[in-house]
Design an enzyme around this catalytic site. Structure first.
Site: not given
Length: 408
Positions: A138, A166-168
């Site tokens: 992320d 970024a991940d979510i």
């Protein structure tokens, strides 16, 4: 019924992006079978803090799922997965590109056993391109996608966002892709491979900042709590905290000035239009900040709300989860966990009028559902299950307890 009742998802993912994706699918009614390697998802041990022996991190993104432990590096483990895929609709994974192929469970193999399967692959940089084989994280995606360069205070070092967006965010794009692919499959009968990446997600969210760059050729700069195209539209400090205001047009500007008792600002040629205010923000913002320092956040919020000016306080987490609106929207839920007891979690942000999402089970213990899935889904008898356990192909957790939960 929930909106995705009848959809079966095989979850090969771990850490954050994939588990967030599959949790939302599970909240919407999909049956999600989380396949964990021996030892489990790394985040089970990412703490403190912990709920009993399970990390708060793991709890936050793994409710409503079944956990089975399968060693996919064994031939029998691979065969068990393919047997599950035959009856599934979706597979979600977030390994480094090429990992599934090395395990002999890549998209072509999955498609051979189930032509309707939808594979959602989440990675740092995508399945193609010069960076595709690099591991994805992320914080690195935030930096490479431009987000870090525009986050923070002017003249200070770059700062990452406070959430792992970024991940979510990539997990959310995977959900969008999965639902679109399910609709397409209704017409064609064919599945497909969905490729989403952390870097692409951050770049896609640049929106007006990218537009500003394309139009001017100038790199956007960090502006703290401010907006590059609207003034005043930002965070201010009161004498006891912080609050945001959003004076998004010239009509609101006139109301704003009247509410503050500053009618002379309305037709000041330096501030009359939003364009004027953007060009002269260095004069206007300090003037307003000096005024806002004199009284409390609640004073300014009440004054501005009464005048119809969009505004809101900056809350910490304790304040967020005591807020009457947050509670009314059921964004705080409680689940009963077999070892940790009652645990609070964030709620589901999508509200359906006819197929409401539900939190029906707590995050699973490692291998909690191995026996159930082998027996009920794959029709394995007790002798088969015992042999698979003895061979190290699967692991089970027998003391499941009561995993039913309720939404508060």
């Amino acid at each position: 019924m929930r909106s995705l009742e009848g959809i079966k998802v095989i979850d090969l993912s771990r850490i954050l992006s994939g588990p967030y994706c599959t949790m939302v699918l599970a909240d919407m009614g999909a049956e999600v079978i989380k396949i964990e390697a021996p030892g489990g998802d790394d985040t089970r041990t990412w703490g403190p803090p912990f709920f009993d022996t399970e990390s708060a991190y793991f709890f936050s993104i793994n409710r409503n799922k079944k956990s089975i432990v399968v060693n996919l590096k064994t031939e029998e483990g691979r065969e068990l997965l393919l047997d599950l895929v035959k009856e599934a609709d979706v597979v979600v994974e977030n390994f480094k590109p090429g990992t599934l192929e090395r395990l002999k469970i890549g998209y072509e193999t999955l498609k051979d056993v189930n032509p309707g399967i939808i594979l959602a692959s989440i990675s740092g940089y995508g399945q193609t391109g010069p960076y595709s084989k690099k591991p994805g994280y992320d914080v690195i995606a935030q930096g490479m996608g431009g987000l870090t360069s525009v986050t923070g205070e002017p003249g200070q070092p770059p700062v990452k966002a406070g959430f792992s967006i970024a991940d979510i965010g990539t997990g959310v794009w995977a959900i969008v892709g999965i639902q679109s692919a399910l609709l397409s499959r209704n017409d064609t009968g064919k599945g497909q491979w969905i490729d989403v990446s952390l870097l692409d997600t951050i770049i896609s969210w640049q929106t007006y900042l990218a537009g500003n760059y394309f139009a001017s050729g100038e790199n956007p700069k960090p502006q703290g709590g401010a907006h590059p195209n609207i003034v005043p539209y930002q965070l201010f400090e009161s004498n006891d905290g912080y609050f945001n205001i959003a004076v998004g047009n010239d009509s609101l500007w006139r109301k704003f000035c009247q509410a503050l008792g500053e009618p002379t600002l309305i037709d000041n040629p330096e501030f009359r239009t939003n364009k004027d205010r953007v060009l002269n923000r260095d004069q206007l913002v300090p003037y307003l900040q000096e005024m806002f320092h004199k009284k409390t956040t609640n004073h300014w919020i009440q004054l501005l709300e009464d005048a119809g000016i969009p505004c809101g306080p900056v809350l910490n987490f304790a304040q967020v989860y005591q807020d009457e609106h947050v509670l009314a929207r059921e964004m705080l839920v409680e689940v009963n966990h077999p070892t940790a007891g009652k645990v609070k979690m964030t709620g589901m942000p999508i509200k359906f009028s006819e197929t409401p999402s539900q939190i029906v089970s707590a995050p699973p213990l490692l291998g909690q559902h191995t026996t159930e899935v082998l027996k009920e889904t794959l029709q394995k008898n007790p002798e088969d299950i015992h042999r698979l356990k003895e061979a190290g192909v699967v692991e089970t957790y027998e003391k499941t307890g009561d995993i039913k939960s309720h939404q508060k």
